[in-house]
Write a protein that holds these residues in place. Structure first.
Motif, PDB file in Angstrom:
ATOM      1  N   ILE A   1      11.469  10.305 -31.063  1.00 59.33           N
ATOM      2  CA  ILE A   1      12.167   9.814 -29.739  1.00 59.33           C
ATOM      3  C   ILE A   1      12.255  10.782 -28.878  1.00 59.33           C
ATOM      4  O   ILE A   1      13.091  10.541 -27.976  1.00 59.33           O
ATOM      5  CB  ILE A   1      13.626   9.401 -30.684  1.00 59.33           C
TER       6      ILE A   1
ATOM      7  N   SER B   1      17.307   8.101 -43.443  1.00 57.32           N
ATOM      8  CA  SER B   1      16.465   9.302 -42.897  1.00 57.32           C
ATOM      9  C   SER B   1      16.861  10.464 -43.625  1.00 57.32           C
ATOM     10  O   SER B   1      15.953  11.473 -43.592  1.00 57.32           O
ATOM     11  CB  SER B   1      16.573   9.502 -41.596  1.00 57.32           C
ATOM     12  N   GLY B   2      17.729  10.481 -44.641  1.00 60.75           N
ATOM     13  CA  GLY B   2      18.037  11.618 -45.430  1.00 60.75           C
ATOM     14  C   GLY B   2      18.935  12.564 -44.480  1.00 60.75           C
ATOM     15  O   GLY B   2      19.432  13.801 -45.205  1.00 60.75           O
ATOM     16  N   ALA B   3      19.602  12.296 -43.532  1.00 62.93           N
ATOM     17  CA  ALA B   3      20.654  12.818 -42.911  1.00 62.93           C
ATOM     18  C   ALA B   3      21.931  12.594 -43.308  1.00 62.93           C
ATOM     19  O   ALA B   3      22.903  12.743 -42.350  1.00 62.93           O
ATOM     20  CB  ALA B   3      20.436  12.753 -41.301  1.00 62.93           C
TER      21      ALA B   3
ATOM     22  N   LEU C   1      11.910  12.168 -36.862  1.00 63.61           N
ATOM     23  CA  LEU C   1      12.521  11.267 -35.974  1.00 63.61           C
ATOM     24  C   LEU C   1      12.649  11.758 -34.490  1.00 63.61           C
ATOM     25  O   LEU C   1      12.546  11.241 -33.232  1.00 63.61           O
ATOM     26  CB  LEU C   1      13.665  10.731 -36.419  1.00 63.61           C
TER      27      LEU C   1
ATOM     28  N   GLY D   1      15.488   4.039 -37.372  1.00 63.78           N
ATOM     29  CA  GLY D   1      15.693   2.495 -36.566  1.00 63.78           C
ATOM     30  C   GLY D   1      15.370   1.487 -37.589  1.00 63.78           C
ATOM     31  O   GLY D   1      15.493   0.430 -37.177  1.00 63.78           O
TER      32      GLY D   1
ATOM     33  N   THR E   1      12.001   3.275 -32.632  1.00 60.35           N
ATOM     34  CA  THR E   1      11.878   4.572 -32.055  1.00 60.35           C
ATOM     35  C   THR E   1      11.278   4.484 -30.586  1.00 60.35           C
ATOM     36  O   THR E   1      10.550   5.084 -30.019  1.00 60.35           O
ATOM     37  CB  THR E   1      11.005   5.538 -32.821  1.00 60.35           C
ATOM     38  N   TYR E   2      12.113   3.420 -29.831  1.00 58.52           N
ATOM     39  CA  TYR E   2      11.861   3.451 -28.369  1.00 58.52           C
ATOM     40  C   TYR E   2      12.521   4.346 -27.530  1.00 58.52           C
ATOM     41  O   TYR E   2      13.589   4.693 -28.142  1.00 58.52           O
ATOM     42  CB  TYR E   2      11.964   1.903 -27.830  1.00 58.52           C
ATOM     43  N   ILE E   3      12.019   4.824 -26.275  1.00 60.45           N
ATOM     44  CA  ILE E   3      12.824   5.511 -25.283  1.00 60.45           C
ATOM     45  C   ILE E   3      13.241   4.822 -24.203  1.00 60.45           C
ATOM     46  O   ILE E   3      14.319   4.585 -23.761  1.00 60.45           O
ATOM     47  CB  ILE E   3      12.130   6.904 -25.139  1.00 60.45           C
TER      48      ILE E   3
ATOM     49  N   MET F   1      21.608  15.439 -30.651  1.00 59.70           N
ATOM     50  CA  MET F   1      21.147  14.139 -31.544  1.00 59.70           C
ATOM     51  C   MET F   1      20.083  14.290 -32.844  1.00 59.70           C
ATOM     52  O   MET F   1      20.081  13.569 -33.541  1.00 59.70           O
ATOM     53  CB  MET F   1      20.401  13.254 -30.314  1.00 59.70           C
TER      54      MET F   1
ATOM     55  N   ILE G   1      21.258   0.504 -33.385  1.00 63.54           N
ATOM     56  CA  ILE G   1      20.765   1.572 -34.037  1.00 63.54           C
ATOM     57  C   ILE G   1      21.184   2.770 -33.108  1.00 63.54           C
ATOM     58  O   ILE G   1      21.461   2.602 -31.940  1.00 63.54           O
ATOM     59  CB  ILE G   1      19.092   1.695 -34.271  1.00 63.54           C
ATOM     60  N   ARG G   2      20.899   4.076 -33.746  1.00 67.30           N
ATOM     61  CA  ARG G   2      21.058   5.197 -33.025  1.00 67.30           C
ATOM     62  C   ARG G   2      22.223   5.643 -32.475  1.00 67.30           C
ATOM     63  O   ARG G   2      22.458   5.757 -31.163  1.00 67.30           O
ATOM     64  CB  ARG G   2      20.002   5.286 -31.932  1.00 67.30           C
TER      65      ARG G   2
ATOM     66  N   LEU H   1      19.163   8.813 -36.140  1.00 61.19           N
ATOM     67  CA  LEU H   1      17.953   8.346 -35.249  1.00 61.19           C
ATOM     68  C   LEU H   1      17.010   7.349 -35.950  1.00 61.19           C
ATOM     69  O   LEU H   1      16.467   6.624 -35.207  1.00 61.19           O
ATOM     70  CB  LEU H   1      17.026   9.640 -34.767  1.00 61.19           C
TER      71      LEU H   1
ATOM     72  N   THR I   1      26.005   7.738 -32.245  1.00 61.42           N
ATOM     73  CA  THR I   1      26.519   9.027 -32.571  1.00 61.42           C
ATOM     74  C   THR I   1      27.642   8.808 -33.484  1.00 61.42           C
ATOM     75  O   THR I   1      28.462   7.802 -33.303  1.00 61.42           O
ATOM     76  CB  THR I   1      26.872  10.070 -31.386  1.00 61.42           C
TER      77      THR I   1
ATOM     78  N   GLU J   1      20.689  16.676 -35.095  1.00 60.95           N
ATOM     79  CA  GLU J   1      21.277  17.342 -35.919  1.00 60.95           C
ATOM     80  C   GLU J   1      21.061  16.494 -37.259  1.00 60.95           C
ATOM     81  O   GLU J   1      21.368  15.089 -37.533  1.00 60.95           O
ATOM     82  CB  GLU J   1      22.497  17.326 -35.837  1.00 60.95           C
ATOM     83  N   GLY J   2      20.699  17.129 -38.243  1.00 61.76           N
ATOM     84  CA  GLY J   2      20.427  16.619 -39.691  1.00 61.76           C
ATOM     85  C   GLY J   2      19.209  15.951 -40.033  1.00 61.76           C
ATOM     86  O   GLY J   2      18.928  15.364 -40.935  1.00 61.76           O
ATOM     87  N   GLU J   3      18.302  15.622 -38.698  1.00 60.07           N
ATOM     88  CA  GLU J   3      17.169  14.822 -39.002  1.00 60.07           C
ATOM     89  C   GLU J   3      15.909  15.627 -38.804  1.00 60.07           C
ATOM     90  O   GLU J   3      14.806  15.342 -38.994  1.00 60.07           O
ATOM     91  CB  GLU J   3      17.160  13.783 -37.752  1.00 60.07           C
TER      92      GLU J   3
ATOM     93  N   LYS K   1      25.110  15.253 -43.554  1.00 61.25           N
ATOM     94  CA  LYS K   1      25.750  15.654 -42.308  1.00 61.25           C
ATOM     95  C   LYS K   1      26.464  14.772 -41.274  1.00 61.25           C
ATOM     96  O   LYS K   1      27.327  14.816 -41.033  1.00 61.25           O
ATOM     97  CB  LYS K   1      24.571  16.159 -41.454  1.00 61.25           C
ATOM     98  N   LEU K   2      25.868  13.480 -41.331  1.00 57.50           N
ATOM     99  CA  LEU K   2      26.237  12.117 -40.629  1.00 57.50           C
ATOM    100  C   LEU K   2      27.475  11.885 -41.107  1.00 57.50           C
ATOM    101  O   LEU K   2      28.643  11.697 -40.382  1.00 57.50           O
ATOM    102  CB  LEU K   2      25.530  11.315 -40.400  1.00 57.50           C
TER     103      LEU K   2
ATOM    104  N   PHE L   1      13.344  14.281 -28.600  1.00 56.42           N
ATOM    105  CA  PHE L   1      14.411  15.132 -28.514  1.00 56.42           C
ATOM    106  C   PHE L   1      13.939  16.590 -29.053  1.00 56.42           C
ATOM    107  O   PHE L   1      13.297  16.466 -30.384  1.00 56.42           O
ATOM    108  CB  PHE L   1      15.819  14.811 -29.654  1.00 56.42           C
TER     109      PHE L   1
END
Lengths: 133, 559
Positions: B123, A65-67, B119, A16, B209-211, B131, A40-41, A14, A43, B133-135, A70-71, B125
């Motif tokens: 955003i 982001s620290g993920a 995040l 950006g 971080t737009y939606i 989406m 960005i963003r 996630l 999957t 997961e891990g964040e 997993k990613l 979620f």
């Protein structure tokens, strides 16, 4: 068959902040490679699909982001599932203690803050050439 | 500022100095670099003299602090009356953990809170969305519902502590949660102080971080302005942020030009919706970056204040002086911190913070030295806060207002930055405003060009980064890094599950349906979002309702 190196630069998760990804994409392009930037963003599924469709030689991931654990694991698993033998390198804020685990997972190279574009470009060329031979 | 005759004399003397002294010195000792340049690639002069600022009109261009055009500061006495707010951006893991960190920082003398959300929260979620997961809880605190927000502010009196929230596309939801917590604490809305970032345009440009699409996002912002200017008089309803634009690679001029252009877009949208800029203008605030080039940075802050005052007065016809003042929060430049020799970052942060103070900031976040490696530890964040306290109390720079004014270099740089930023503003007007410019990818491209050029300067060693491309050391400094508990994601998901079991689900659903109807009817959505929040609807549920109606934005990628 084209001998030009094709690279997919992707930002999974996630976060950006894409300055690094975009600057590297431009540097790779300036070095004569064909570069696809996903934006960005994305999957893991989207990234793996794009890599296969675009028939790239390498995938570069940018994660801050620290993920990353997993990613990366997800993307590597998906590549394996699809039988796609594409090397994956990683850049971003990655704590040193995570590096051995990521390498063991199968990430071919990891660039942390301060890595120069020249260094990354050369490494990417080396990896791609090795595969093309 | 100077007599004409005197100018001629200085000009003559300068020429002589150049011909006699400088040339001789240069022939024996060439200068270190062929070119000395600013971040915006203007040549930096060897020496600034009164000749560089001969057209400067003190009253028109500088004036007095607290007076139009506010070049010298927004308050007459500045830090002699009240120091800037020391506001460290913090938050990680769960609401419980973050609550503990906030209490610690307040005990250490921090004067305001600045909440970092993870995040998924930013955003829209929920923590159990694939989406996420891990964040969850990684770069900030995870907030799914009012329940989490209640825990986050447990024991923190919202009538005494001002709260800044870095939240943009989900700003309305999180602000609704904050005011609901305040209500439960018995704090009347008019006493609530704080800021929401709520600056969506820079998200499309820099932070991501737009939606929703830009137009719909702007509607939500105007709704907040409308509700907030009536109900939350002490609250800054937006923090128009150049910080991230700079972090994305913009130079100093682009940072303020694109930020002010965003500001113009918000004011225009609000005016179009029938709001009075004399009123909501006082609830606007800005957020800038304090980068490395010290003199340029001080000048940048001064130029920004002057430009904004003029924009509000001349472009929007504002007569209320308070609505012309550019008030800003500053953060030191995260992107300048190095993972190599991390303790050096303390020095970088100190000097950047000093630039912010000498530039007249209202609020400051100093980065922690370990941020190129991970989230700040309690030790590193304490050093960062102490840095501000030392500048405030030991260095004497807060004792007089705008002390660098009148420096030939500072005044010349201020004029240059103002002029160059003005050119960008005109260009954006030509394109048709910032929303159109962003849709066309114009600022994104300008920023990327600057980022690429800056990186090349570093690689060619035209710019030295200590410990990175020069003075490299093989010896590794060993520092502790904060680890976010990997199990915290599961715990948060469990908490969310419990919430959905415990709350009155039909009430939550009814309020979501009412929100949906209001969105279709283009009503002000804020009261409906408050109702959803009160009924413990989640960030994800509320966002999904709006997604159904507004759609989602996907950027066109330019490299």
């Amino acid at each position: 068959m084209s001998t030009r190196i094709r690279v997919l630069i992707a930002k999974p998760g996630l976060d950006g902040h894409d300055r690094g990804a975009k600057v590297l994409a431009r540097a790779l392009r300036d070095a004569g490679m064909e570069v696809i930037y996903t934006g960005i963003r994305r999957t893991p599924e989207e990234i793996v699909e794009a890599a296969i469709q675009e028939d790239v030689d390498l995938i570069g991931l940018s994660i801050l982001s620290g993920a990353h654990k997993k990613l990366c694991q997800k993307i590597l698993n998906l590549l394996k599932e699809k039988g796609a033998d594409i090397p994956v390198f990683l850049g971003g804020i990655i704590p040193e203690e995570d590096i051995p685990e990521l390498k063991e997972m199968g990430i071919i190279e990891i660039f942390t803050p301060g890595a120069s574009l020249k260094e990354i470009v050369e490494k990417v060329e080396d990896i791609a050439m090795e595969r093309k031979v | 500022m100077f007599e004409r005759e005197k100018m001629h004399e200085i000009e003559k003397s300068k020429k002589e100095w150049e011909e006699k002294k400088v040339e001789r010195t240069l022939s024996r000792f060439p200068e270190r670099k062929k070119e000395f340049v600013t971040s915006y690639e203007d040549e930096i002069e060897r020496l600034y003299t009164p000749l560089d600022i001969k057209n400067l009109d003190y009253i028109k261009d500088l004036g007095f602090p607290g007076e139009y055009p506010f070049t010298r500061g927004v308050q007459p006495t500045m830090y002699r009356g009240k120091l800037w707010t020391m506001r460290q951006y913090a938050g990680f893991g769960s609401a419980e953990e973050s609550n503990k960190r906030y209490k610690y920082l307040l005990e250490q003398g921090q004067t305001g809170l600045s909440i970092a959300f993870d995040l998924p929260t930013q955003i829209g979620f929920d923590s159990d969305n694939p989406m996420s997961e891990g964040e969850v809880g990684k770069v900030g605190v995870a907030i799914d519902s009012l329940k989490d927000m209640e825990i986050l502010f447990d024991g923190i009196p919202l009538d005494k502590v001002s709260v800044s929230m870095t939240i943009n596309s989900t700003a309305m939801i999180l602000l609704a949660m904050l005011i609901t917590v305040a209500k439960k604490q018995g704090v009347p809305y008019e006493k609530l102080r704080g800021t929401i970032q709520n600056d969506i345009l820079k998200e499309y440009m820099a932070r991501g971080t737009y939606i929703f699409p830009p137009k719909e996002s702007m509607k939500l912002i105007v709704d907040i302005f409308d509700y907030g200017s009536k109900n939350l008089p002490k609250f800054n309803l937006i923090s128009i942020s150049g910080y991230h634009i700079r972090e994305a690679g913009a130079d100093a001029v682009q940072e303020i030009a694109f930020t002010l252009a965003d500001g113009i877009a918000y004011v225009e949208a609000a005016v179009k919706a029938g709001l009075d800029p004399n009123e909501f203008g006082t609830n606007l605030s800005f957020f800038f970056n304090a980068h490395n080039n010290f003199l340029e940075e001080v000048a940048k802050f001064r130029a920004a204040r002057k430009l904004w005052a003029r924009i509000m007065k001349e472009r929007f016809g504002v007569t209320n002086e308070n609505a012309m003042k550019l008030k800003f929060h500053t953060q030191t430049a995260g992107s300048t911190l190095t993972a190599q020799q991390p303790l050096n970052n303390i020095i970088r942060v100190t000097i950047q913070a000093l630039a912010a103070v000498l530039g007249g900031t209202q609020s400051l976040h100093t980065n922690s030295y370990d941020e190129a490696l991970g989230l700040p530890t309690e030790q590193s964040v304490t050093v960062a806060l102490r840095t501000q306290q030392i500048i405030a109390h030991e260095m004497g720079v807060s004792e007089t207002v705008d002390p660098l004014a009148g420096s030939f270099a500072i005044e010349k740089l201020t004029l240059d930055i103002e002029e160059k930023a003005q050119k960008y503003l005109e260009k954006i007007d030509e394109i048709g405003g910032m929303v159109k410019a962003i849709e066309a990818g114009y600022p994104q491209k300008e920023i990327l060009n600057s980022a690429y050029k800056a990186q090349q300067r570093i690689e060619k060693k035209e710019q030295i980064i200590v410990g990175v491309n020069e003075y490299i050391s093989d010896k590794k400094e060993k520092i502790d890094i904060l680890k976010v508990d990997e199990e915290q994601e599961e715990k948060q998901i469990e908490k969310l599950k419990n919430l959905k079991n415990q709350r009155n689900n039909s009430k939550a659903e009814e309020s979501l349906n009412r929100l949906k109807k209001a969105a279709i009817n283009e009503e002000n959505l804020f009261p409906y979002v408050i109702e959803c929040v009160e009924n413990y609807s989640t960030v994800g549920e509320i966002t999904n309702v709006l997604k159904e109606i507004y759609g989602e934005y996907r950027e066109s990628t330019t490299i």
